[in-house]
Design a protein around this motif. Structure first.
Motif, PDB file in Angstrom:
ATOM      1  N   GLU A 128       0.804  -1.216   0.000  1.00 37.55           N
ATOM      2  CA  GLU A 128       0.000   0.000   0.000  1.00 37.55           C
ATOM      3  C   GLU A 128       0.845   1.276   0.000  1.00 37.55           C
ATOM      4  O   GLU A 128       0.316   2.362   0.109  1.00 37.55           O
ATOM      5  N   LYS A 129       2.175   1.154  -0.059  1.00 35.52           N
ATOM      6  CA  LYS A 129       3.051   2.312   0.049  1.00 35.52           C
ATOM      7  C   LYS A 129       2.838   3.023   1.380  1.00 35.52           C
ATOM      8  O   LYS A 129       2.741   4.248   1.453  1.00 35.52           O
ATOM      9  N   ILE A 130       2.710   2.236   2.437  1.00 42.26           N
ATOM     10  CA  ILE A 130       2.583   2.744   3.789  1.00 42.26           C
ATOM     11  C   ILE A 130       3.753   2.198   4.595  1.00 42.26           C
ATOM     12  O   ILE A 130       3.931   0.991   4.686  1.00 42.26           O
ATOM     13  N   TYR A 131       4.537   3.102   5.177  1.00 41.75           N
ATOM     14  CA  TYR A 131       5.753   2.698   5.868  1.00 41.75           C
ATOM     15  C   TYR A 131       5.628   2.915   7.379  1.00 41.75           C
ATOM     16  O   TYR A 131       5.201   3.976   7.839  1.00 41.75           O
ATOM     17  N   PHE A 132       6.028   1.891   8.137  1.00 42.53           N
ATOM     18  CA  PHE A 132       6.030   1.952   9.588  1.00 42.53           C
ATOM     19  C   PHE A 132       7.453   1.914  10.158  1.00 42.53           C
ATOM     20  O   PHE A 132       7.674   2.340  11.281  1.00 42.53           O
ATOM     21  N   HIS A 133       8.381   1.382   9.377  1.00 45.01           N
ATOM     22  CA  HIS A 133       9.766   1.239   9.833  1.00 45.01           C
ATOM     23  C   HIS A 133      10.648   0.936   8.631  1.00 45.01           C
ATOM     24  O   HIS A 133      10.165   0.631   7.531  1.00 45.01           O
ATOM     25  N   GLY A 134      11.953   1.012   8.856  1.00 43.36           N
ATOM     26  CA  GLY A 134      12.903   0.687   7.811  1.00 43.36           C
ATOM     27  C   GLY A 134      13.435  -0.726   7.972  1.00 43.36           C
ATOM     28  O   GLY A 134      12.807  -1.574   8.617  1.00 43.36           O
ATOM     29  N   ASP A 135      14.594  -0.962   7.414  1.00 40.88           N
ATOM     30  CA  ASP A 135      15.226  -2.281   7.415  1.00 40.88           C
ATOM     31  C   ASP A 135      15.623  -2.689   8.830  1.00 40.88           C
ATOM     32  O   ASP A 135      16.417  -2.008   9.487  1.00 40.88           O
ATOM     33  N   SER A 136      15.085  -3.804   9.302  1.00 42.71           N
ATOM     34  CA  SER A 136      15.374  -4.264  10.655  1.00 42.71           C
ATOM     35  C   SER A 136      16.796  -4.817  10.802  1.00 42.71           C
ATOM     36  O   SER A 136      17.242  -5.084  11.918  1.00 42.71           O
ATOM     37  N   GLN A 137      17.493  -4.982   9.679  1.00 42.56           N
ATOM     38  CA  GLN A 137      18.875  -5.456   9.729  1.00 42.56           C
ATOM     39  C   GLN A 137      19.868  -4.301   9.849  1.00 42.56           C
ATOM     40  O   GLN A 137      21.059  -4.525  10.064  1.00 42.56           O
ATOM     41  N   SER A 138      19.368  -3.086   9.711  1.00 39.92           N
ATOM     42  CA  SER A 138      20.237  -1.913   9.734  1.00 39.92           C
ATOM     43  C   SER A 138      20.134  -1.192  11.075  1.00 39.92           C
ATOM     44  O   SER A 138      19.040  -1.027  11.623  1.00 39.92           O
ATOM     45  N   LYS A 139      21.246  -0.727  11.590  1.00 37.41           N
ATOM     46  CA  LYS A 139      21.287  -0.038  12.883  1.00 37.41           C
ATOM     47  C   LYS A 139      20.963   1.447  12.714  1.00 37.41           C
ATOM     48  O   LYS A 139      21.527   2.314  13.385  1.00 37.41           O
ATOM     49  N   LYS A 140      20.028   1.745  11.823  1.00 35.47           N
ATOM     50  CA  LYS A 140      19.640   3.130  11.566  1.00 35.47           C
ATOM     51  C   LYS A 140      18.256   3.407  12.127  1.00 35.47           C
ATOM     52  O   LYS A 140      17.380   2.540  12.110  1.00 35.47           O
TER      53      LYS A 140
END
Length: 231
Positions: A25-37
């Protein structure tokens, strides 16, 4: 900005649990869980009271963040908008009036988003493609409108409830420390004459750094363009 506290808290929990169901849906809640960002995001500005304090702190700490501004606040706070953008932060869309769109038509929502974008464009010459709905409530009409406008909805997965007058600074700090993980989008606010976010942030920044987190803007965290590009 007054909010329905119980509804807002419940929505945060529901969004976190079911975020994967919005993958297409092009709805973002978070980024990459493998990245420490992690990404700091601030709603409800601009204003000439709490926003400058947060900008001063971010500048001192050399941190870039993402700000979702309410369109109707922009005309009376042009210098704050310019400063936010000139100091390298993202200036994004939080609707024009911050109204509840539960029963709003597609025409009304389209007007709200476009007016906010126009207010930003008139000052900065850029048009945001990232939108955060008021109160974090996503209606079916909003999803249709955002898709038609070729934009993306950005929510969050960390909410320390700094907007809640019943929450202390210590509560905000404890909650954010507990909820933050790799790839988190952190919700905070720049509300007029309210320094909860600022006071919490002074202690949260060193905590996050000690945990090894890197602060980035939403475009880097989500790997998406934040503004319209010339075609």
């Amino acid at each position: 900005m007054k909010k329905n506290f119980k509804l807002f808290s419940l929505l945060t929990i529901v969004f976190t649990i079911f975020s994967d169901s919005f993958a297409n849906e092009k709805i973002y809640f978070h980024g990459d869980s493998q990245s420490k960002k992690i990404a700091l995001t601030f709603d409800d500005g601009p204003n000439d009271s709490s926003l400058p304090k947060i900008l001063d702190l971010l500048k001192e700490e050399k941190i870039k963040a993402s700000f979702f501004f309410i369109g109707k606040n922009i005309l009376s706070n042009k210098e704050e908008v310019k400063r936010t953008y000139d100091e390298g932060h993202l200036v994004l869309n939080h609707s024009y009036t911050h109204s509840n769109f539960n029963t709003a038509s597609q025409e009304t929502i389209t007007s709200e988003i476009k007016e906010a974008n126009n207010a930003i464009n008139n000052i900065l010459g850029i048009t945001p493609t990232l939108y955060r709905p008021p109160y974090g409530i996503i209606t079916e009409n909003e999803k249709i409108v955002v898709k038609n406008l070729e934009m993306n909805i950005v929510l969050w997965n960390v909410d320390g409830e700094d907007w809640n007058i019943k929450r202390s600074v210590d509560y905000v700090i404890r909650t954010q420390e507990k909820e933050t993980k790799n790839g988190s989008i952190i919700l905070m606010h720049t509300q007029p004459n309210k320094d909860t976010s600022y006071e919490a942030l002074k202690k949260l920044i060193p905590y996050y750094r000690n945990q090894g987190y890197e602060f980035v803007k939403l475009d880097e965290l989500l790997e998406i363009e934040p503004y319209e590009t010339l075609k």
